[in-house]
Design a protein around this motif. Structure first.
Motif, PDB file in Angstrom:
ATOM      1  N   LYS A 157       0.844  -1.199   0.000  1.00 33.52           N
ATOM      2  CA  LYS A 157       0.000   0.000   0.000  1.00 33.52           C
ATOM      3  C   LYS A 157       0.875   1.242   0.000  1.00 33.52           C
ATOM      4  O   LYS A 157       1.924   1.276   0.645  1.00 33.52           O
ATOM      5  CB  LYS A 157      -0.927   0.023   1.211  1.00 33.52           C
ATOM      6  CG  LYS A 157      -1.981  -1.068   1.170  1.00 33.52           C
ATOM      7  CD  LYS A 157      -2.875  -1.004   2.374  1.00 33.52           C
ATOM      8  CE  LYS A 157      -3.881  -2.154   2.317  1.00 33.52           C
ATOM      9  NZ  LYS A 157      -4.582  -2.320   3.578  1.00 33.52           N
ATOM     10  N   TYR A 174      -3.452   3.989  -1.067  1.00 31.94           N
ATOM     11  CA  TYR A 174      -3.728   3.315  -2.330  1.00 31.94           C
ATOM     12  C   TYR A 174      -3.266   1.872  -2.197  1.00 31.94           C
ATOM     13  O   TYR A 174      -2.084   1.605  -1.940  1.00 31.94           O
ATOM     14  CB  TYR A 174      -3.001   4.006  -3.482  1.00 31.94           C
ATOM     15  CG  TYR A 174      -3.244   3.374  -4.831  1.00 31.94           C
ATOM     16  CD1 TYR A 174      -4.394   3.650  -5.540  1.00 31.94           C
ATOM     17  CD2 TYR A 174      -2.323   2.492  -5.369  1.00 31.94           C
ATOM     18  CE1 TYR A 174      -4.626   3.074  -6.784  1.00 31.94           C
ATOM     19  CE2 TYR A 174      -2.555   1.914  -6.612  1.00 31.94           C
ATOM     20  CZ  TYR A 174      -3.692   2.194  -7.303  1.00 31.94           C
ATOM     21  OH  TYR A 174      -3.922   1.625  -8.527  1.00 31.94           O
ATOM     22  N   ASP A 175      -4.195   0.937  -2.365  1.00 35.75           N
ATOM     23  CA  ASP A 175      -3.905  -0.483  -2.288  1.00 35.75           C
ATOM     24  C   ASP A 175      -3.536  -0.967  -3.685  1.00 35.75           C
ATOM     25  O   ASP A 175      -4.383  -0.962  -4.580  1.00 35.75           O
ATOM     26  CB  ASP A 175      -5.124  -1.232  -1.755  1.00 35.75           C
ATOM     27  CG  ASP A 175      -4.845  -2.699  -1.479  1.00 35.75           C
ATOM     28  OD1 ASP A 175      -4.079  -3.333  -2.234  1.00 35.75           O
ATOM     29  OD2 ASP A 175      -5.405  -3.209  -0.498  1.00 35.75           O
ATOM     30  N   THR A 176      -2.299  -1.394  -3.884  1.00 29.34           N
ATOM     31  CA  THR A 176      -1.836  -1.795  -5.217  1.00 29.34           C
ATOM     32  C   THR A 176      -2.486  -3.099  -5.690  1.00 29.34           C
ATOM     33  O   THR A 176      -2.570  -3.337  -6.895  1.00 29.34           O
ATOM     34  CB  THR A 176      -0.306  -1.960  -5.248  1.00 29.34           C
ATOM     35  OG1 THR A 176       0.077  -2.960  -4.293  1.00 29.34           O
ATOM     36  CG2 THR A 176       0.380  -0.654  -4.948  1.00 29.34           C
ATOM     37  N   GLN A 177      -2.961  -3.922  -4.775  1.00 32.67           N
ATOM     38  CA  GLN A 177      -3.628  -5.160  -5.168  1.00 32.67           C
ATOM     39  C   GLN A 177      -5.069  -4.946  -5.608  1.00 32.67           C
ATOM     40  O   GLN A 177      -5.562  -5.608  -6.496  1.00 32.67           O
ATOM     41  CB  GLN A 177      -3.562  -6.177  -4.029  1.00 32.67           C
ATOM     42  CG  GLN A 177      -2.148  -6.631  -3.751  1.00 32.67           C
ATOM     43  CD  GLN A 177      -2.097  -7.622  -2.608  1.00 32.67           C
ATOM     44  OE1 GLN A 177      -2.787  -7.467  -1.600  1.00 32.67           O
ATOM     45  NE2 GLN A 177      -1.277  -8.660  -2.780  1.00 32.67           N
ATOM     46  N   LYS A 178      -5.745  -4.019  -4.954  1.00 34.76           N
ATOM     47  CA  LYS A 178      -7.162  -3.767  -5.277  1.00 34.76           C
ATOM     48  C   LYS A 178      -7.348  -2.591  -6.231  1.00 34.76           C
ATOM     49  O   LYS A 178      -8.437  -2.334  -6.677  1.00 34.76           O
ATOM     50  CB  LYS A 178      -7.934  -3.503  -3.987  1.00 34.76           C
ATOM     51  CG  LYS A 178      -7.958  -4.695  -3.055  1.00 34.76           C
ATOM     52  CD  LYS A 178      -8.704  -4.373  -1.793  1.00 34.76           C
ATOM     53  CE  LYS A 178      -8.644  -5.575  -0.849  1.00 34.76           C
ATOM     54  NZ  LYS A 178      -9.260  -5.299   0.429  1.00 34.76           N
TER      55      LYS A 178
END
Length: 179
Positions: A157, A174-178
């Motif tokens: 994140k 900011y969640d890089t996976q979602k």
């Protein structure tokens, strides 16, 4: 015989400094600096060896606004340009620039890597950069313009604290996976 000996090393005044491949890299104004290999206090060794220091004036308008080691390269930013230094020794270093969305002045501390991407605050908003064309990811923040970003990462994140036009501070993640 005895005599006093004075040794002096001059380190350039730099606004941004980071380590990359056992050298210190930095920038001030329009110039990129690199220390001697393995010697972070020597920026003035020019003997024609692979371990030498390095300095180059990029000759474009504006001062550097940020710098970081990313994807195996020293990367430097102005507000409207990104510079990558390619090569493994001073004799083959090449500085390649691209007109692109750079780091906003005052937001050099917003640079952080999360999920293998580099994030930072530009004059146009928060940017995701993965080596190609930077992408603005902050359109959901609304029409507010932010400045003085400070970012960080837990690996996946990206967190950024920014100041709005009236001086208020805001924290975003900011969640890089979602995405």
């Amino acid at each position: 015989e005895t005599a006093a000996v004075t040794l002096k090393r001059i380190v350039p005044d730099m606004d941004f400094v980071f380590e990359h491949d056992n050298r210190l890299w930095g920038a001030k104004g329009d110039t990129i600096y690199c220390s001697k290999l393995g010697d972070p206090f020597n920026f003035n060794v020019f003997d024609g060896l692979s371990t030498d220091s390095y300095a180059v004036n990029v000759g474009s308008a504006g001062d550097f606004t940020g710098a970081i080691s990313y994807m195996g390269y020293p990367v430097f930013f102005k507000e409207d340009r990104i510079y990558k230094v390619y090569g493994s020794k001073p004799s083959n270093f090449q500085v390649i620039s691209s007109a692109s969305i750079g780091v906003a002045k005052g937001s050099s501390k917003s640079l952080a890597i999360a999920g293998e991407a580099l994030f930072y605050l530009s004059n146009n908003g928060v940017v995701l950069y993965s080596g190609g064309i930077p992408q603005i990811i902050s359109s959901n923040f609304g029409p507010v313009r932010y400045k003085n970003g400070v970012g960080g990462s837990d690996g996946l994140k990206y967190y950024i604290s920014m100041q709005d036009e009236s001086g208020g501070h805001h924290l975003f993640a900011y969640d890089t996976q979602k995405k």
